[in-house]
Design a protein around this motif. Structure first.
Motif, mmCIF file in Angstrom:
data_model
loop_
_atom_site.group_PDB
_atom_site.id
_atom_site.type_symbol
_atom_site.label_atom_id
_atom_site.label_comp_id
_atom_site.label_asym_id
_atom_site.label_seq_id
_atom_site.Cartn_x
_atom_site.Cartn_y
_atom_site.Cartn_z
ATOM 1 N N THR A 74 -3.389 -15.620 -12.975
ATOM 2 C CA THR A 74 -3.113 -14.364 -12.247
ATOM 3 C C THR A 74 -1.643 -13.992 -12.494
ATOM 4 O O THR A 74 -0.847 -14.839 -12.937
ATOM 5 C CB THR A 74 -3.372 -14.522 -10.738
ATOM 6 N N LEU A 103 0.639 -13.853 -10.571
ATOM 7 C CA LEU A 103 1.554 -14.586 -9.694
ATOM 8 C C LEU A 103 2.301 -15.717 -10.401
ATOM 9 O O LEU A 103 3.480 -15.956 -10.122
ATOM 10 C CB LEU A 103 0.769 -15.120 -8.483
ATOM 11 N N ALA A 112 3.089 -18.038 -0.055
ATOM 12 C CA ALA A 112 2.343 -17.683 1.160
ATOM 13 C C ALA A 112 0.863 -17.563 0.821
ATOM 14 O O ALA A 112 0.487 -16.865 -0.120
ATOM 15 C CB ALA A 112 2.878 -16.363 1.713
ATOM 16 N N ASP A 140 -2.960 -16.866 2.394
ATOM 17 C CA ASP A 140 -3.746 -16.302 3.498
ATOM 18 C C ASP A 140 -4.980 -17.194 3.711
ATOM 19 O O ASP A 140 -5.767 -17.377 2.783
ATOM 20 C CB ASP A 140 -4.150 -14.886 3.074
ATOM 21 N N SER A 154 5.483 -13.993 -1.360
ATOM 22 C CA SER A 154 4.309 -13.551 -0.621
ATOM 23 C C SER A 154 3.647 -12.452 -1.451
ATOM 24 O O SER A 154 4.200 -11.364 -1.609
ATOM 25 C CB SER A 154 4.746 -13.007 0.737
ATOM 26 N N LEU A 192 0.718 -9.895 -2.010
ATOM 27 C CA LEU A 192 -0.409 -9.130 -1.457
ATOM 28 C C LEU A 192 -1.014 -8.241 -2.541
ATOM 29 O O LEU A 192 -1.799 -7.330 -2.248
ATOM 30 C CB LEU A 192 0.062 -8.280 -0.268
ATOM 31 N N VAL A 250 5.279 -9.205 -3.156
ATOM 32 C CA VAL A 250 4.692 -8.590 -4.356
ATOM 33 C C VAL A 250 3.520 -7.719 -3.915
ATOM 34 O O VAL A 250 2.631 -8.183 -3.199
ATOM 35 C CB VAL A 250 4.210 -9.679 -5.345
ATOM 36 N N SER A 253 0.014 -3.891 -8.469
ATOM 37 C CA SER A 253 0.506 -3.143 -9.634
ATOM 38 C C SER A 253 -0.304 -1.866 -9.814
ATOM 39 O O SER A 253 -1.479 -1.785 -9.422
ATOM 40 C CB SER A 253 0.445 -4.012 -10.885
ATOM 41 N N LEU A 280 4.771 -3.068 -11.336
ATOM 42 C CA LEU A 280 4.546 -4.051 -10.258
ATOM 43 C C LEU A 280 5.611 -3.852 -9.172
ATOM 44 O O LEU A 280 6.804 -4.037 -9.422
ATOM 45 C CB LEU A 280 4.654 -5.465 -10.824
HETATM 46 N N1 CAO Z 1 -1.278 -6.419 -8.706
HETATM 47 C C1 CAO Z 1 -2.552 -6.183 -9.081
HETATM 48 N N2 CAO Z 1 -3.498 -7.147 -9.051
HETATM 49 C C2 CAO Z 1 -3.147 -8.358 -8.656
HETATM 50 C C3 CAO Z 1 -1.860 -8.664 -8.274
HETATM 51 C C4 CAO Z 1 -0.915 -7.634 -8.314
HETATM 52 N N3 CAO Z 1 0.342 -7.820 -7.965
HETATM 53 N N4 CAO Z 1 -1.823 -9.946 -7.928
HETATM 54 C C5 CAO Z 1 -3.044 -10.439 -8.074
HETATM 55 N N5 CAO Z 1 -3.820 -9.488 -8.509
HETATM 56 C C6 CAO Z 1 -5.197 -9.609 -8.801
HETATM 57 C C7 CAO Z 1 -5.504 -10.884 -9.548
HETATM 58 O O1 CAO Z 1 -5.283 -10.718 -10.918
HETATM 59 C C8 CAO Z 1 -6.933 -11.074 -9.201
HETATM 60 O O2 CAO Z 1 -7.694 -10.181 -9.957
HETATM 61 P P1 CAO Z 1 -8.982 -10.608 -10.714
HETATM 62 O O3 CAO Z 1 -9.862 -11.202 -9.713
HETATM 63 O O4 CAO Z 1 -9.489 -9.347 -11.277
HETATM 64 O O5 CAO Z 1 -8.513 -11.554 -11.728
HETATM 65 C C9 CAO Z 1 -7.004 -10.608 -7.764
HETATM 66 O O6 CAO Z 1 -5.893 -9.751 -7.589
HETATM 67 C C10 CAO Z 1 -6.913 -11.687 -6.704
HETATM 68 O O7 CAO Z 1 -5.860 -12.547 -6.952
HETATM 69 P P2 CAO Z 1 -5.628 -13.737 -5.959
HETATM 70 O O8 CAO Z 1 -5.021 -13.220 -4.753
HETATM 71 O O9 CAO Z 1 -6.849 -14.513 -5.837
HETATM 72 O O10 CAO Z 1 -4.667 -14.684 -6.760
HETATM 73 P P3 CAO Z 1 -3.090 -14.681 -6.753
HETATM 74 O O11 CAO Z 1 -2.702 -15.753 -7.703
HETATM 75 O O12 CAO Z 1 -2.523 -13.355 -7.038
HETATM 76 O O13 CAO Z 1 -2.662 -15.103 -5.312
HETATM 77 C C11 CAO Z 1 -2.630 -16.376 -3.344
HETATM 78 C C12 CAO Z 1 -2.940 -16.364 -4.806
HETATM 79 C C13 CAO Z 1 -2.970 -17.693 -2.793
HETATM 80 C C14 CAO Z 1 -1.159 -16.105 -3.167
HETATM 81 C C15 CAO Z 1 -3.397 -15.261 -2.671
HETATM 82 O O14 CAO Z 1 -4.760 -15.531 -2.751
HETATM 83 C C16 CAO Z 1 -3.028 -15.050 -1.249
HETATM 84 O O15 CAO Z 1 -3.439 -15.782 -0.355
HETATM 85 N N6 CAO Z 1 -2.306 -13.988 -0.989
HETATM 86 C C17 CAO Z 1 -2.011 -13.565 0.349
HETATM 87 C C18 CAO Z 1 -0.600 -13.909 0.685
HETATM 88 C C19 CAO Z 1 -0.256 -13.379 2.042
HETATM 89 O O16 CAO Z 1 -1.046 -13.347 2.963
HETATM 90 N N7 CAO Z 1 0.957 -12.888 2.165
HETATM 91 C C20 CAO Z 1 1.357 -12.237 3.349
HETATM 92 C C21 CAO Z 1 2.429 -13.003 3.943
HETATM 93 S S1 CAO Z 1 3.170 -12.159 5.219
HETATM 94 O O17 CAO Z 1 2.021 -12.032 6.318
#
Ligand code: CAO
Length: 606
Positions: free
Chosen positions: A434, A436, A475, A477, A527, A529, A551, A554, A571
Motif C-alpha cells: 500500500t 503507506l 495508528a 483502527d 495516521s 486515513l 495522510v 490521494s 497525496l
Molecule cells: N490514498 C488513496 N488510497 C489509499 C491511501 C491513500 N493515501 N492509503 C491507502 N489507500 C488504499 C490502499 O491502497 C488500499 O487500496 P486497495 O485495497 O485498492 O489496494 C486501501 O486504501 C486500504 O488500505 P489499508 O488501509 O488497508 O492499508 P494501509 O496500509 O493504507 O493502512 C492501516 C494500514 C493499518 C494504517 C489502516 O488499515 C488503518 O487502520 N488506518 C486507520 C488509521 C486511523 O484510524 N487513523 C486515525 C487516527 S486519529 O483518530
C-alpha cells in the motif's frame, strides 16, 4: 558595652502554647519587634516579637516546647545604652526585666566561673590575669571555646574566567553560620550558585554587596571560627592569655580592655590571613532556585500573618519560594504566587487526570439529561478508549500544536506500486504493497535529514533527547479503538519487509493481540486515513513524540506544468508538530522534503 538580658514570654492568651517555629538563630542581630518564635494554641498561631533590639546570645526554647507567660525564651546581648534597653531596665515587669538588675551579679558569676575554669586547667591565676577573648562577639559567658581565629573566606574556583555578579548576600555581620551554609549567591550566564562557608563560625564582616563583581580569590566575609585546642589553628589567636580564655567573656573584663581587644583582633586577623590560605575550599554549590524544594516538608518558613494570608487565598505555602532571609516566605512571595497562578491557564478539574502534575484545568462539562429530549442508550467506552482518551486529552491540552498541510505528487510512485503489486499477485505468497510503506520510508528519510523530528522534550523542559534510531508508530483502527503499534528501524528496512511487518502488526492490533512492548519506543507517528477518504485533518501529536503525519486520500488533480494542466495523483499530508520543539520554518522544510522524496522515490536510495 553589651549586657545579657532575658527575654521572657509575654501574655500568650492564658494557657500553655506550643513553640512551632524558631525564627532566629544565635548571633542574629534583631530590631525591637522582630519576630523571635512562632507559637500555636488550639485557636491560632502567633509570633512572639523581640521586646528590644539586640543580638541573640542564646535560645532557651526549641520547637515542640510548651511555654506560658513569663517563661524564658532567649538571652539577648542588648546595647547598654539606648531607649529600648533603658526602658527594659526601668521596667522590672518587662520581658527583659529580670535581667536588668542582675548585671552586677552576673559579672560576679562570670568572674567566679573564670576562676573555676582557670583552676581546672591549671593555667593562669584567676580573673585578675585573664584578658578578654579578642574579638569575641557573642557575649556569652563561659560557653565559648578557649580561643578563636578569624579567617578570610574567598570565592573559590567557580569555573569562570571572568568576574561574575553577586546577586544575593545571604549572611550579615553577627550571623552564626554552619559549615556549608551559603554566604553569597553568584550568577554566571549558565547558572546561579551559592558560595558556601568552609567552616562554622560567626560572621565578623561581610566584604561584598549585591551588584559587586567577584572572581576566584575575591574576599567574601571574615569569619570568626573556634580554634581546635592544641592544633596549629590556635596560633590565630595572639592573645597570650587565651588559654585561660573562658574568663575572657567576663563583661567587666570586656569593659576594661577595648584597646587590648583591638590590638589582639588585628594580630588575630594577620594570623588568620595566613590560615585562610591554608583553608581547604569546596567548590560552590550550583543552585537553580526554581528547582529548590520547599524548605518545609511539614512546615513552611513563614510568619502567622503570612500563613493567614496564604490561608485566605488557599495557597499551599509549601509551593511558595521564600525570598526572605533563609528563604523565609514573605507576604510579597504569596502575592506573587497568587498572581502567577491567576495568570496561568485556568482551572479545574473535571477529572483526576486534569489535576495531575502540571495539569491544566477546565470547567466541568455540562450535565445534561438527554433522555428528556428523546430515546437514548448508554454504551460503555471500550477499554482502549478509556486508556487512550486521557492521553489524547493530555496531548491536546499540553502540546502547542501547529499543523502544516502539503501534498505530494505520487503519480510515479503509484505507477511503480501497481506494477510491483501485479508482479506480487502472480507469486504464490506475494505481498500487496500500500502507499503507506513508501510514506514510512520517506518519513524515516526526512527524520534523518531533520533530526529534531526524531527528538523528545526532556521532562525538565530544558533540553531535547535526540534519538539515533528511527522507530515509527502506525495508528491502526480496530473494532475496540485506536492503537499505535511501533515498527522498528524503518530506515534500515526494505519496502517488502515493511509491508510484511505492517500487515502482521495491524492484524495483531485488530485481533487485540498487541503486547505493551509492541506499542513502545516510537519516535514519530503516522495516521493514515487514505484508505477511507478526506482531504486533510489535524492529527494530535502522540507524546513524547514531537510530530505526527496525517495522510489523507490521494486524488487526481490538474497540475499546471507551465504550459498545460497535467493530471497528477496528489497525496494530502497533514503534519502536526509540537511548536515548543519545532519551528514553523523547519516543519515546512520537512514537509517539502517529504513531498519531494514521495514524488521521486529514487531519492530514497540517495
Ligand atoms: N490514498 C488513496 N488510497 C489509499 C491511501 C491513500 N493515501 N492509503 C491507502 N489507500 C488504499 C490502499 O491502497 C488500499 O487500496 P486497495 O485495497 O485498492 O489496494 C486501501 O486504501 C486500504 O488500505 P489499508 O488501509 O488497508 O492499508 P494501509 O496500509 O493504507 O493502512 C492501516 C494500514 C493499518 C494504517 C489502516 O488499515 C488503518 O487502520 N488506518 C486507520 C488509521 C486511523 O484510524 N487513523 C486515525 C487516527 S486519529 O483518530
Amino acid at each position: 558595652m553589651a549586657d545579657l538580658k532575658e527575654v521572657k514570654a509575654p501574655d500568650v492568651g492564658g494557657d500553655e502554647v506550643e513553640v512551632i517555629e524558631i525564627l532566629v538563630s544565635k548571633g542574629d542581630s534583631l530590631e525591637a519587634e522582630d519576630s523571635l518564635i512562632t507559637v500555636e494554641s488550639d485557636k491560632a498561631s502567633m509570633d512572639i516579637p523581640a521586646p528590644f533590639a539586640g543580638v541573640v546570645a542564646e535560645l532557651k526554647v526549641k520547637v515542640g516546647d510548651k511555654i506560658k507567660e513569663g517563661d524564658l525564651l532567649a538571652m539577648f546581648e542588648a546595647a547598654a545604652s539606648g531607649s529600648d534597653t533603658a526602658e527594659a531596665e526601668s521596667d522590672p515587669q518587662s520581658h527583659s526585666g529580670e535581667a536588668a538588675d542582675s548585671d552586677a551579679d552576673k559579672a560576679d558569676k562570670d568572674a567566679d566561673k573564670a576562676d573555676s575554669d582557670a583552676d581546672k586547667k591549671g593555667e593562669g591565676s584567676g580573673t585578675a590575669d585573664a584578658k578578654p577573648d579578642p574579638d569575641h562577639g557573642s557575649g556569652e559567658s563561659g560557653t565559648e571555646p578557649a580561643s578563636t581565629k578569624v579567617i578570610e573566606v574567598t570565592v573559590p574556583d567557580i569555573g569562570e574566567d571572568g568576574e561574575v555578579d553577586v546577586i544575593e548576600v545571604l549572611v550579615k555581620e553577627g550571623d552564626e553560620i554552619n559549615a556549608e551554609d551559603g554566604l553569597i549567591t553568584l550568577e554566571t550566564d549558565k547558572a546561579t550558585m551559592d558560595v558556601p562557608s568552609p567552616e562554622a563560625g560567626v560572621v565578623k564582616s561581610v566584604e561584598v554587596k549585591v551588584g559587586d563583581k567577584v572572581k576566584q580569590g575575591s574576599l567574601v566575609i571574615k569569619l570568626e571560627t573556634s580554634a581546635k585546642s592544641g592544633s596549629d589553628t590556635a596560633e590565630a589567636v595572639s592573645d597570650p592569655q587565651s588559654h585561660s580564655g573562658k574568663a575572657a567573656d567576663s563583661d567587666a573584663e570586656k569593659a576594661a580592655n577595648s584597646d587590648a581587644e583591638k590590638a589582639a583582633d588585628s594580630d588575630a586577623k594577620k594570623a588568620a590571613d595566613s590560615d585562610s590560605e591554608k583553608t581547604d575550599r569546596k567548590p560552590p554549590v550550583p543552585d537553580h532556585p526554581l528547582d529548590k524544594k520547599s524548605k518545609a516538608e511539614g512546615l513552611a518558613y513563614a510568619s502567622p500573618a503570612v500563613r493567614r494570608l496564604a490561608n485566605e487565598f488557599g495557597v499551599d505555602l509549601n509551593k511558595v519560594k521564600g525570598s526572605g532571609r533563609k528563604e523565609r516566605i514573605l507576604k510579597e512571595d504569596v502575592q506573587e504566587f497568587v498572581k502567577y497562578e491567576l495568570s496561568r491557564p485556568k482551572a479545574n478539574a473535571s477529572s483526576g487526570v486534569a489535576q495531575g502534575e502540571g495539569g491544566l484545568q477546565v470547567i466541568a462539562p455540562p450535565k445534561v439529561d438527554f433522555s428528556k429530549f428523546g430515546e437514548i442508550e448508554e454504551v460503555p467506552l471500550t477499554r482502549i478508549q478509556k486508556i487512550s482518551g486521557p492521553n489524547l486529552h493530555r496531548n491536546w491540552v499540553t502540546i502547542p500544536h501547529v499543523t502544516q498541510f502539503d501534498e505530494a505528487d505520487i503519480t510515479e510512485l503509484e505507477a511503480f506500486r501497481k506494477q510491483e503489486n501485479e508482479l506480487q499477485a502472480k507469486k504464490k505468497d506475494g505481498v500487496k504493497i500500500t502507499p503507506l510503506v513508501f510514506i514510512m520510508k520517506a518519513v524515516a528519510k526526512a527524520m534523518r535529514e531533520y533530526p529534531v523530528f526524531n527528538s523528545s522534550l526532556a521532562p525538565d523542559g530544558e533540553h531535547l533527547i535526540m534519538k539515533k534510531y528511527v522507530h515509527i508508530g502506525i495508528a491502526v483502527d480496530t473494532p475496540n479503538g485506536l492503537v499505535v503499534p511501533v515498527i522498528r528501524d524503518v530506515d534500515k528496512k526494505g519496502i517488502y519487509e515493511l509491508s510484511d511487518e505492517l500487515l502482521e502488526i495491524s492484524a495483531k492490533a485488530r485481533d487485540g493481540k498487541l503486547k505493551a512492548q509492541d506499542m513502545q519506543g516510537g519516535c514519530f507517528s503516522i495516521s493514515s486515513l487514505g484508505g477511507i477518504g478526506g482531504t486533510a485533518f489535524t492529527p494530535i501529536v502522540n507524546a513524547p513524540d514531537v510530530a505526527i503525519l496525517g495522510v489523507s486520500k490521494s486524488e487526481m488533480k490538474p497540475k499546471w506544468n507551465g504550459k498545460d494542466f497535467d493530471p497528477r495523483l496528489m497525496l494530502p499530508l497533514s503534519l502536526s508538530y509540537d511548536h515548543r520543539v519545532i519551528d514553523g520554518a523547519v516543519a515546512a522544510r520537512f514537509s517539502v522534503y517529504l513531498s519531494a522524496v514521495l514524488s521521486d522515490i529514487r531519492k530514497l536510495v540517495l
